[in-house]
Design a protein around this motif. Structure first.
Motif, short mmCIF file in Angstrom:
data_model
loop_
_atom_site.label_atom_id
_atom_site.label_comp_id
_atom_site.label_asym_id
_atom_site.label_seq_id
_atom_site.Cartn_x
_atom_site.Cartn_y
_atom_site.Cartn_z
N VAL A 155 -25.03 19.63 -17.35
CA VAL A 155 -26.43 20.04 -17.19
C VAL A 155 -26.90 19.80 -15.76
CG1 VAL A 155 -28.78 19.38 -17.82
CG2 VAL A 155 -27.10 19.74 -19.60
N ARG A 156 -26.54 18.65 -15.22
CA ARG A 156 -26.96 18.31 -13.86
C ARG A 156 -26.26 19.20 -12.83
NH1 ARG A 156 -31.61 17.09 -12.26
NH2 ARG A 156 -31.36 16.27 -10.20
N GLY A 157 -24.98 19.49 -13.09
CA GLY A 157 -24.23 20.36 -12.18
C GLY A 157 -24.83 21.76 -12.14
N ILE A 158 -25.29 22.24 -13.29
CA ILE A 158 -25.92 23.55 -13.32
C ILE A 158 -27.27 23.49 -12.60
CG2 ILE A 158 -26.93 25.32 -14.81
CD1 ILE A 158 -24.83 24.46 -16.96
N VAL A 196 -19.00 20.00 -22.35
CA VAL A 196 -19.18 20.89 -21.20
C VAL A 196 -19.33 22.34 -21.62
CG1 VAL A 196 -18.06 19.42 -19.48
CG2 VAL A 196 -16.69 21.08 -20.72
N LEU A 197 -18.61 22.73 -22.66
CA LEU A 197 -18.63 24.16 -23.02
C LEU A 197 -19.98 24.62 -23.53
CD1 LEU A 197 -15.32 25.33 -24.71
CD2 LEU A 197 -16.21 25.80 -22.43
N ILE A 198 -20.60 23.83 -24.41
CA ILE A 198 -21.85 24.30 -25.02
C ILE A 198 -22.94 24.55 -23.96
CG2 ILE A 198 -23.70 23.72 -26.64
CD1 ILE A 198 -21.63 22.66 -28.54
N PRO A 199 -23.23 23.59 -23.05
CA PRO A 199 -24.26 23.93 -22.04
C PRO A 199 -23.86 25.09 -21.15
CG PRO A 199 -23.22 21.81 -21.56
CD PRO A 199 -22.80 22.20 -22.93
N LEU A 200 -22.57 25.21 -20.83
CA LEU A 200 -22.14 26.33 -19.98
C LEU A 200 -22.34 27.66 -20.69
CD1 LEU A 200 -18.92 24.88 -18.29
CD2 LEU A 200 -21.13 25.31 -17.23
N ILE A 201 -22.03 27.69 -21.99
CA ILE A 201 -22.23 28.92 -22.75
C ILE A 201 -23.73 29.25 -22.84
CG2 ILE A 201 -22.03 29.96 -25.04
CD1 ILE A 201 -19.36 28.37 -25.31
N PHE A 202 -24.54 28.23 -23.13
CA PHE A 202 -25.99 28.44 -23.16
C PHE A 202 -26.45 29.05 -21.84
CE2 PHE A 202 -28.14 25.75 -26.62
CZ PHE A 202 -27.12 26.00 -27.50
N ASN A 203 -25.97 28.49 -20.74
CA ASN A 203 -26.39 28.96 -19.43
C ASN A 203 -25.97 30.42 -19.21
OD1 ASN A 203 -27.60 28.37 -16.86
ND2 ASN A 203 -25.54 28.51 -15.99
N MET A 204 -24.79 30.77 -19.71
CA MET A 204 -24.30 32.14 -19.57
C MET A 204 -25.25 33.13 -20.23
SD MET A 204 -20.20 32.38 -20.14
CE MET A 204 -20.38 33.59 -21.44
N ASN A 206 -15.87 27.07 -9.02
CA ASN A 206 -15.29 25.81 -9.47
C ASN A 206 -15.44 25.53 -10.96
OD1 ASN A 206 -17.93 25.00 -9.76
ND2 ASN A 206 -17.98 23.82 -7.86
N ILE A 207 -15.96 26.51 -11.71
CA ILE A 207 -16.31 26.22 -13.09
C ILE A 207 -15.08 25.94 -13.95
CG2 ILE A 207 -16.36 28.60 -13.98
CD1 ILE A 207 -19.29 27.33 -14.99
N PHE A 208 -13.99 26.69 -13.72
CA PHE A 208 -12.80 26.46 -14.55
C PHE A 208 -12.15 25.13 -14.22
CE2 PHE A 208 -13.32 30.98 -15.28
CZ PHE A 208 -13.26 30.96 -16.66
N GLN A 209 -12.15 24.84 -12.93
CA GLN A 209 -11.63 23.55 -12.48
C GLN A 209 -12.41 22.41 -13.18
OE1 GLN A 209 -12.21 23.02 -8.28
NE2 GLN A 209 -11.29 20.97 -8.32
N PHE A 210 -13.73 22.60 -13.30
CA PHE A 210 -14.58 21.59 -13.93
C PHE A 210 -14.25 21.43 -15.41
CE2 PHE A 210 -18.72 20.71 -16.11
CZ PHE A 210 -18.84 19.40 -15.72
N ASP A 236 -31.81 27.74 -21.29
CA ASP A 236 -31.82 26.51 -20.51
C ASP A 236 -30.76 25.54 -21.06
OD1 ASP A 236 -32.26 24.13 -19.29
OD2 ASP A 236 -34.41 24.08 -19.66
N PRO A 237 -29.75 25.18 -20.25
CA PRO A 237 -28.67 24.34 -20.79
C PRO A 237 -29.15 22.98 -21.27
CG PRO A 237 -28.46 24.58 -18.41
CD PRO A 237 -29.54 25.53 -18.84
N ALA A 238 -30.28 22.48 -20.74
CA ALA A 238 -30.78 21.19 -21.19
C ALA A 238 -31.21 21.25 -22.66
CB ALA A 238 -31.94 20.72 -20.31
N VAL A 239 -31.40 22.45 -23.18
CA VAL A 239 -31.77 22.59 -24.59
C VAL A 239 -30.61 22.18 -25.50
CG1 VAL A 239 -32.30 24.30 -26.38
CG2 VAL A 239 -33.56 24.32 -24.24
#
Lengths: 465, 465
Positions: A336-339, A404-412, A348-352, A416-419
């Motif tokens: 969440v903070r990284g986004i 990590v996956l759920i906030p990234l998918i939300f963001n996609m 760098n997302i896959f690396q993360f 708001d990934p914080a949700v």
């Protein structure tokens, strides 16, 4: 940040209406006076404001929460209130008026000078959390066809009440934004040049409807002291200054932390007047997760024959669920903070994601080994220890991945990934962890039936039923 | 914030060394060029810098992470590097040099002009996270015994490289900080006045050793554009500007969110180069909580006769633990953020604690009623439903109380309340919840033994053993 003894002394002097109090208050920064006011009983607050000029009182009220300012103003006479309002900056008056009942606001507005009245009415139409709601109209603009010396004269004349005069926005005669010039550049330019010859034509501006968080981020990104606000026809409407941007960033950070803990709130107030006010912003995720965690119960139900056979299996449910939840929350916080800070990008997302999953596996191996040893010492059951240790290892890796996956998918999907709050992640991780654990338990522990593979199937069928 | 197609176009033009690229880069803001650089392969980044002036290249590098800037500089010749460094502001050079191996840093420093060398050596001695580590020495000061027109001349002459000239710090001939004057006040003052006649004698300043978070908060609190940094003898050493303060606030917010999720880290980097780098900052709280959650296991062990008698009791362990943990985390987030933003103070702290506890009770009643109904529909066991519902109610109230009390107590003892991380709170809440649940279970459910009070005692003794 004032020393406590100073606060007590000043309180004492003011409440006793000492002559010295006038002098001390005149020398104090408005932010410090505001801090003292926060420690004073409501009825006594107006004594402070009576001891200073209207302009100083206005500055002090600007430092307080709008709701607190309003409370003080309500204790004062209407004339006093109007005098103070006339000295406040436009954006702060707006914040204040938005707290008032409509009738009272209208009554006050009517008593202000006609031009202020109309300006305020316009501003009140803007949505609170947009550039329009944040901006002030106390700024200086100059015309592109003026000479430098005419512009300097403008700044002298109109700069008094402006929030900043360090950026001078250049407009044409229809107030379309044409360019920008810093005061620094203006005063060092030859006096007879025309403004349009020396101005920067590329101006960073924001639209009046833009979200206030975007506005704050633009100010931060380009290290600006202020940013001009324009309408859809590029007409200059106002400016947002860096100090307001800082306040927005702080408020948005509070909102992010609250959201991550599953608190849904539009307001940034910590003390709500009713208990239900405090409860209602938390109930949503609690109920959602309550239903989610019933699925965890269903998983245990599906495997209840395992518990009936070896009750010690239950002893390790809390530690497995909790450790998985912890890892999931950690990964969530990083994502969440990284986004939010834009540190995570396409490159760098896959690396993360891979890095987090491997870190989860590594932590799983460490914690799994530890819990195996502890459980063996405690229960002296090698099969149980093996099941607990392996479950820890696998479920921590999965928890990190889920986190990590759920906030990234939300963001996609532009949610708001914080949700994807901690409670939500924890619930998903809990269910996963229990399934992993009971599956291993069935494979490794001698349970009544010898047909272990069949048993595992039975358990999973129980869950799905 | 650049549209993606612009980024692709500009990348293409630069990589093909098109003539147009020069013009486009000259018109782009350094922050935007930095964004494009972040998307480019390492070997190609220097092509960009070759297409712009050293001063523009310096501005671009200032926008990048110091580690990334360093990587680009390493691809360039030493002469090029020195040319760029000469155009960078002092505080940014410091950040860069701190990333370099000592030998390389020394070699570079030696090639800079003598005065820069000595200044940088002094600054490098400051701790990174203090006012001294954050400040720049590119600022303008004027002398108290100058006239206004002399001071204006000073600003003209020395203002070119300064980070801000809008605050002019007034010193005596030994550089002791005497006062402050805004550029606005200076240019509107009569030309023959002495500076000490018109300056503000009360200056807000920070000590060189003060923590960077304090510095940022002071800038925000007093809505400053910059704050002067002084040594213990009140000699002026440098200034910290508002844009650096915003960066510090963002970094500190990241740190708070990470700490709350139980991530202990001094660095604010999201991608660490090794897996162990990502793991080690998370292992501390995981292990602490792992031992804590073994106590939860011990509680279940102490009451295992309950499970052996009614296995359905186990089905509700996850939902009770998870909901309690969720409420605890929510209260923690409110408390930690309230302390950080100073919204919680001596006056309202008890109101906050009581309010949170009552909100916990209210949420407990709602969730308790809900779970009673659900569990009855599922298990058709009225006694079990009663035990689950009452446990939910009581444990949510306790969870809310624990969630606010622990960070407040930490804060009282001057421990950063964010250290009382979510994982820690969840662990404490888990143990509490299980004790509450099993106690109710024993009282309400007909278990083998009719002597229920004795049984409860037995269970608690089991836990304590």
């Amino acid at each position: 940040m004032l020393p406590k003894k100073d606060i007590i002394l000043i309180k004492h002097l003011v409440l006793n209406k000492s002559d010295e109090a006038h002098k001390i208050l005149a020398n104090l920064h408005p932010a410090d006076i505001a801090e003292i006011l926060n420690e004073i009983k409501n009825g006594n607050k107006k004594l402070f404001l009576h001891m200073m000029s209207s302009s100083k009182a206005a500055e002090v009220l600007e430092e307080l929460d709008p709701a607190d300012s309003l409370q003080i103003l309500e204790e004062m006479s209407e004339e006093e209130t109007i005098k103070i309002l006339e000295n406040m900056s436009v954006d702060e008056i707006i914040d204040l008026i938005q707290e008032m009942p409509t009738a009272q606001a209208e009554r006050l507005l009517m008593k202000l000078p006609q031009e202020d009245y109309e300006e305020l009415k316009e501003l009140l139409k803007m949505a609170e959390d947009t550039a329009g709601g944040l901006m002030t109209t106390d700024y200086v603009y100059i015309f592109s066809d003026e000479t430098v010396s005419q512009a300097i004269e403008d700044v002298r004349q109109f700069g008094q009440k402006a929030e900043t005069i360090y950026y001078l926005y250049v407009v044409d005669n229809k107030k379309h934004l044409q360019g920008v010039l810093s005061l620094r550049e203006l005063i060092s330019a030859p006096r007879d040049k025309k403004i349009h010859e020396i101005m920067h034509k590329k101006v960073i501006s924001v639209n009046v409807d833009q979200d206030q968080e975007d506005v704050a981020k633009i100010i931060s990104r380009y290290s600006l002291l202020a940013v001009p606000v324009v309408d859809n026809e590029n007409r200059l409407l106002g400016i947002v200054t860096v100090d307001d941007a800082m306040e927005v960033l702080e408020a948005e950070n509070t909102e992010d932390i609250h959201k991550m803990a599953g608190i849904t709130t539009e307001e940034d107030v910590i003390l709500t007047s009713t208990i239900w006010g405090a409860s209602k912003k938390r109930i949503f995720w609690l109920i959602v997760c309550l239903f989610g965690d019933m699925l965890s119960g269903k998983v245990i139900d599906g495997f209840s024959h395992v518990l009936e056979s070896v009750v010690a299996v239950a002893f390790f449910i809390p530690v497995l669920m909790a450790t998985g939840g912890n890892i999931g929350t950690q990964s969530l916080a990083l994502a969440v903070r990284g986004i939010a800070t834009e540190e995570l990008n396409r490159k760098n997302i896959f690396q993360f994601i891979i890095g987090e999953t491997l870190a989860g596996l590594q932590l799983g191996i460490i914690c799994g080994a530890l819990i195996s040893v502890i459980s063996y010492i405690w229960q002296k059951n090698a099969q149980l220890s093996l099941a607990v240790g392996l479950s820890m290892c696998i479920s921590l890796m999965l928890a990190a991945l889920i986190g990590v996956l759920i906030p990234l998918i939300f963001n996609m999907f532009n949610i708001d990934p914080a949700v994807a709050s901690g409670p939500f992640i924890t619930t998903v991780v809990d269910i996963t962890t229990l399934i992993v654990y009971f599956t291993f338990a069935i494979y490794f522990i001698d349970i009544i039936s010898p047909n272990m593979v069949g048993f595992a199937r039975l358990g999973l069928e129980g869950v799905l039923a």
